[in-house]
Design a protein around this motif. Structure first.
Motif, PDB file in Angstrom:
ATOM      1  N   ASP A 176       0.850  -1.248   0.087  1.00 48.17           N
ATOM      2  CA  ASP A 176      -0.051  -0.181  -0.119  1.00 48.17           C
ATOM      3  C   ASP A 176       0.783   1.188   0.050  1.00 48.17           C
ATOM      4  N   PRO A 177       1.104   1.620  -1.469  1.00 46.97           N
ATOM      5  CA  PRO A 177       2.091   3.018  -1.305  1.00 46.97           C
ATOM      6  C   PRO A 177       1.175   4.271  -0.692  1.00 46.97           C
ATOM      7  N   SER A 178      -0.112   4.218  -0.662  1.00 39.27           N
ATOM      8  CA  SER A 178      -0.729   5.494  -0.253  1.00 39.27           C
ATOM      9  C   SER A 178      -0.782   5.772   1.356  1.00 39.27           C
ATOM     10  N   HIS A 179      -1.179   4.855   2.010  1.00 36.25           N
ATOM     11  CA  HIS A 179      -1.314   5.049   3.333  1.00 36.25           C
ATOM     12  C   HIS A 179       0.244   5.097   4.083  1.00 36.25           C
ATOM     13  N   SER A 180       1.200   4.345   3.321  1.00 35.51           N
ATOM     14  CA  SER A 180       2.470   4.369   3.704  1.00 35.51           C
ATOM     15  C   SER A 180       3.319   5.893   3.641  1.00 35.51           C
ATOM     16  N   THR A 181       3.253   6.278   2.613  1.00 31.06           N
ATOM     17  CA  THR A 181       3.972   7.570   2.396  1.00 31.06           C
ATOM     18  C   THR A 181       2.990   8.908   2.354  1.00 31.06           C
ATOM     19  N   GLY A 182       1.634   8.745   2.242  1.00 29.31           N
ATOM     20  CA  GLY A 182       0.789   9.715   2.588  1.00 29.31           C
ATOM     21  C   GLY A 182       1.039  10.650   1.495  1.00 29.31           C
ATOM     22  N   GLN A 183       1.669  10.555   0.389  1.00 27.14           N
ATOM     23  CA  GLN A 183       1.597  11.684  -0.328  1.00 27.14           C
ATOM     24  C   GLN A 183       1.575  11.258  -1.887  1.00 27.14           C
ATOM     25  N   PRO A 184       0.910  11.964  -2.764  1.00 22.85           N
ATOM     26  CA  PRO A 184       0.773  11.396  -4.066  1.00 22.85           C
ATOM     27  C   PRO A 184       1.880  11.239  -4.730  1.00 22.85           C
ATOM     28  N   HIS A 185       2.946  12.326  -4.678  1.00 30.75           N
ATOM     29  CA  HIS A 185       4.049  12.124  -5.642  1.00 30.75           C
ATOM     30  C   HIS A 185       4.904  11.001  -5.059  1.00 30.75           C
ATOM     31  N   LEU A 186       4.768  10.180  -3.994  1.00 25.57           N
ATOM     32  CA  LEU A 186       5.709   9.337  -3.653  1.00 25.57           C
ATOM     33  C   LEU A 186       5.004   7.829  -4.080  1.00 25.57           C
ATOM     34  N   VAL A 187       3.630   8.150  -4.476  1.00 21.86           N
ATOM     35  CA  VAL A 187       2.942   6.718  -4.720  1.00 21.86           C
ATOM     36  C   VAL A 187       3.414   6.089  -5.874  1.00 21.86           C
ATOM     37  N   GLY A 188       3.435   6.830  -7.075  1.00 23.05           N
ATOM     38  CA  GLY A 188       4.254   6.249  -8.191  1.00 23.05           C
ATOM     39  C   GLY A 188       5.522   5.454  -8.090  1.00 23.05           C
ATOM     40  N   PRO A 189       6.564   6.331  -7.394  1.00 22.36           N
ATOM     41  CA  PRO A 189       7.862   5.533  -7.514  1.00 22.36           C
ATOM     42  C   PRO A 189       7.785   4.370  -6.471  1.00 22.36           C
ATOM     43  N   MET A 190       6.974   4.476  -5.498  1.00 24.23           N
ATOM     44  CA  MET A 190       6.953   3.318  -4.454  1.00 24.23           C
ATOM     45  C   MET A 190       6.229   1.976  -5.205  1.00 24.23           C
TER      46      MET A 190
END
Ligand code: PEP
Ligand code: MN
Length: 349
Positions: free
Chosen positions: A272-286
């Motif tokens: 889950d790259p959304s709850h972990s990073t909390g930021q849209p710009h990090l969701v893609g790379p993760m």
């Protein structure tokens, strides 16, 4: 030690095997797997005990497992488990397909659901997410639509053919949520709610088990043991970030846990790259990194009106960001020898 009784074993034969273990100082716990009764003990006993259990009537095999894991371990089940969600027309996770589950953090209403679901379906997500029962940190935050939210999710499943996953927070709600969804989600805050795990394990539905935000990999896998002990092998693990000193991301996404969990267990692992990073710009790379490091899928928050979202709007991808991510994800998924999962009902057309 795991004693696997044959599917034809009688209750008396299981009792005799259990008595033999107890006479030798072990404390067997009954469990199930497919059609077989199991007896599981923390200890292993002597090689002589193993040999005599193996000779006991009704015993199919004895598995000696190192470490604390039992049913989740690769000693018990060496091959990757593939979990099918949504029945024969559904999707499979843990095989060659890579499953993208997408949707809003919370189900907010019919219009919001239709708009978001149209976006994620057009971008070829394989499954829908949406919380009806929300485990919020503050009691004053939106708590979800509850049963009404389940109905809205079921409506979207009917409209699109995509299976749905939704969180269950109370043991008393498990039956209801299992009836109206294809997969139960156990959230990070409930990873060690053992009554909830047992109830979800007994539900007959696949379960998505998120890692507790302060749980070790071993604690996470032992939580999965509670589900499997109830005879449920349809368990998918989800790495969703752990607490660390770092404040510039919401949590710290532990991608090494994906590779390590997959080494230790046969169960599928998604990220889950959304709850972990909390930021849209990090969701893609993760997301790309998760696919590259061997994850079996992703769980992504998408919202078309992030500012107005009732839950976690700040981390949601909008329509363009999600569509762009799916386009960039596909070649990475293919580079690791996999393909994007689609429900079989849609893949035929
Ligand atoms: C969620 O996926 O909606 C959620 C609440 O996630 P977590 O339990 O990981 O915080
Ligand atoms: Mn959320």
């Amino acid at each position: 030690m795991i004693v696997v009784m044959s599917p034809q074993a009688t209750h008396e034969q299981t009792e005799l095997a259990s008595a033999l273990l107890r006479d030798n100082g072990l404390t067997p716990v009954p469990a199930k797997a497919a059609d077989s009764a199991l007896l599981i003990s923390e200890g292993t006993g002597t090689p002589e005990l193993t040999a005599s259990i193996e000779r006991s009537a009704g015993v199919e095999r004895v598995v000696l497992v190192s470490g604390a894991q039992r049913l989740t371990s690769r000693d018990f089940h060496p091959e990757n488990t593939q979990v099918t969600v949504g029945g024969r027309d559904g999707v499979t996770v843990g095989g060659t397909e890579f499953l993208v589950i997408a949707g809003p953090c919370a189900v907010e209403g019919p219009q919001q659901m239709t708009t978001v679901v149209d976006v994620v379906t057009a971008a070829r997500a394989g499954m829908l997410r949406g919380g009806a029962f929300k485990p919020r940190t503050s009691p004053y935050s939106f708590q979800g639509l509850g049963v009404a939210g389940l109905a809205l999710l079921a409506e979207q499943r009917g409209r699109t053919g995509l299976p749905v996953v939704t969180e269950v927070v109370a043991p008393a709600d498990v039956e209801r949520v299992a009836e109206e969804s294809d997969m139960l989600q156990i959230g990070t805050r409930n990873m060690q709610n053992f009554d909830l795990l047992r109830e979800a394990g007994a539900s007959g539905r696949p379960v998505l088990l998120k890692r507790g935000m302060a749980a070790t990999i071993e604690e996470w896998l032992l939580a999965a043991e509670y589900l499997m002990q109830m005879g449920n092998s349809d368990v998918v693990l989800c790495e969703r970030g752990i607490r660390s000193f770092e404040r510039s991301t919401r949590f710290t996404l532990d991608l090494s846990a994906v590779a390590e969990a997959k080494r230790r267990t046969h169960l599928p692992v998604i990220v889950d790259p959304s709850h972990s990073t909390g930021q849209p710009h990090l969701v893609g790379p993760m997301s790309l990194a998760a696919a590259a490091c061997g994850a079996d899928g992703l769980l992504i928050d998408v919202h078309t009106n992030a500012r107005g979202a009732l839950c976690d709007g700040a981390q949601a991808l909008d329509a363009a960001q999600f569509t762009d991510l799916m386009d960039r994800l596909e070649p990475v998924v293919e580079a690791v020898g996999r393909m994007l999962a689609q429900p079989r009902s849609l893949a035929q057309v």
